[in-house]
Design an enzyme around this catalytic site. Structure first.
Site: not given
Ligand code: NAD
Length: 375
Positions: A140, A225
């Site tokens: 999401k 949410y």
């Molecule tokens: P994060 O920054 O920790 O991880 C993102 C990942 O994407 C990194 O490994 C990064 O290297 C990679 N990536 C690939 N291409 C990229 C680019 N062009 N720029 C930046 N990063 C790039 O983020 P996250 O917290 O893991 O969030 C990722 C997704 O998961 C989002 O859509 C977020 O909304 C979702 N999320 C959902 C929940 C949940 O509880 N369902 C919780 C956290 C995050």
């Protein structure tokens, strides 16, 4: 939503304890399996795309899954592929980067790709996964607006693959109990829902504060949410929305990146919702719903847990289990056996939230009430 919730890092319960939690859905899933007699033992083999903080949580949680496993990895960082591959037992031939992952089409070891990258990348990545003939599970918000979400729904339909959104709360036991009670009429007709979702965001340079990658601000990340929760708690889709935005720090929260939005939803029954989404206030994770005959309160309502809650009948006592473990096991049932979850997690469900997000931003911009037609 990678933020102070880490502090709540839940105790991982023994997977045996997970089974009784799922009684409403489990019963349905078992009935479905009994009727179709299909795939009872099959495991969903998932490739994780984007090896960031949430993917790490998902990968760890999947170690306790009964029906899903990490079978592939997609990352732009070779050292992560190496490290995660070793840690989760993913062989080199099932590791990909962002240039070559279309080759997953010819990988018989992968059933689905779970996209866990910044929001604005979801659309194109999902379309590529669909074209490779693999099911798509997408975090999401499913995309950054309804048009992009519709593109994803269409691409998956064209390719004959399923599209699911990582709505982990749809499988959370206390949440499901409130939904069961509402359906049983325990609250009477619902009149009001309140959803408060927010935290104070840190590092100003992170992608979540970059419109090009996040698609917006708090609403995309955490306000969603409250939007989604209003729908599954009330049990209806809203028909109008009004919204107001406030910004106290225009340097940190640039044009197109919302800091705080309050919004109100109206439902066909006459029920109304009042919600807050913010990146500027802490300790906001609360759902409250009231009806003619009772109420439900969840706080925390959407964090990684344990979720806590009560109704007019007393405390909710369903034990905690790791959300991502339950989610991935249930998604295995949906993708492999065609099971139907209590609350949908498909692309149409994700699209409804994106239509509401579009309308909230339009309401903030115009100051006018927006009619919603969610279909
Ligand atoms: P994060 O920054 O920790 O991880 C993102 C990942 O994407 C990194 O490994 C990064 O290297 C990679 N990536 C690939 N291409 C990229 C680019 N062009 N720029 C930046 N990063 C790039 O983020 P996250 O917290 O893991 O969030 C990722 C997704 O998961 C989002 O859509 C977020 O909304 C979702 N999320 C959902 C929940 C949940 O509880 N369902 C919780 C956290 C995050």
């Amino acid at each position: 939503m990678d933020h102070p919730r880490r502090n709540f890092l839940q105790k991982l319960v023994a997977s045996a304890a997970v089974v009784p939690l799922l009684s409403p859905y489990r019963a349905l899933a078992q009935a479905d399996r009994a009727s179709t007699g299909s795939h009872q033992g099959k495991t969903l083999r998932v490739a994780l795309m984007g090896l960031g903080s949430y993917a790490a949580r998902v990968a760890e949680a999947m170690q306790s899954c009964k029906r899903a496993k990490v079978a592939g990895l997609i990352s732009g960082t070779p050292s992560k592929l190496q490290e995660w591959g070793t840690k989760f037992g993913v062989p080199e031939k099932n590791r990909y980067d962002y240039e070559n992952f279309d080759r997953i089409k010819n990988d018989p070891d992968i059933d689905a790709v779970y996209i866990i990258t910044p929001n604005a990348l979801h659309r194109d990545q999902a379309i590529r996964v669909a074209k490779a003939g693999k099911h798509v599970i997408c975090e999401k918000p499913m995309a950054v607006n309804a048009k992009e979400g519709q593109d994803m729904v269409d691409a998956c339909a064209d390719a004959g693959v399923k599209l699911l959104v990582g709505y982990r709360m749809h499988f959370e036991p206390k949440t499901l109990e409130v939904i069961r009670m509402r359906k049983a009429g325990d609250f009477g007709s619902i009149s009001f829902f309140q959803g408060l979702c927010g935290f104070r965001i840190g590092d100003p340079d992170q992608w979540r504060l970059n419109k090009a990658l996040a698609g917006g601000g708090s609403l995309m990340d955490i306000g969603i949410y409250a939007i989604n929760g209003a729908r599954y708690m009330v049990g209806e889709d809203p028909v109008w929305v009004t919204a107001q935005q406030t910004k106290t720090d225009p340097v940190k929260f640039k044009e197109g990146v919302d800091e705080t939005i309050q919004f109100q939803l109206g439902f066909p029954s006459g029920a109304v919702a009042s919600c807050l989404s913010t990146y500027q206030m802490n300790h906001l994770d609360r759902f409250f719903m009231t009806g003619e005959q009772g109420f439900a309160e969840l706080q925390p309502a959407t964090g990684y847990g344990p979720i806590e809650g009560r109704t007019h009948k007393g405390e909710l006592t369903q034990p905690h289990a790791m959300h991502q473990t339950i989610q991935m096991d249930e998604m295995a049932g949906i993708l492999l056996d065609g099971n139907t979850p209590v609350v949908p997690v498909d692309g149409e469900e994700g699209l409804k939230d994106l239509k509401i997000i579009d309308a909230i931003y339009a309401a903030c911009g115009t100051g006018r009430k927006q009619e919603l037609r969610l279909g």
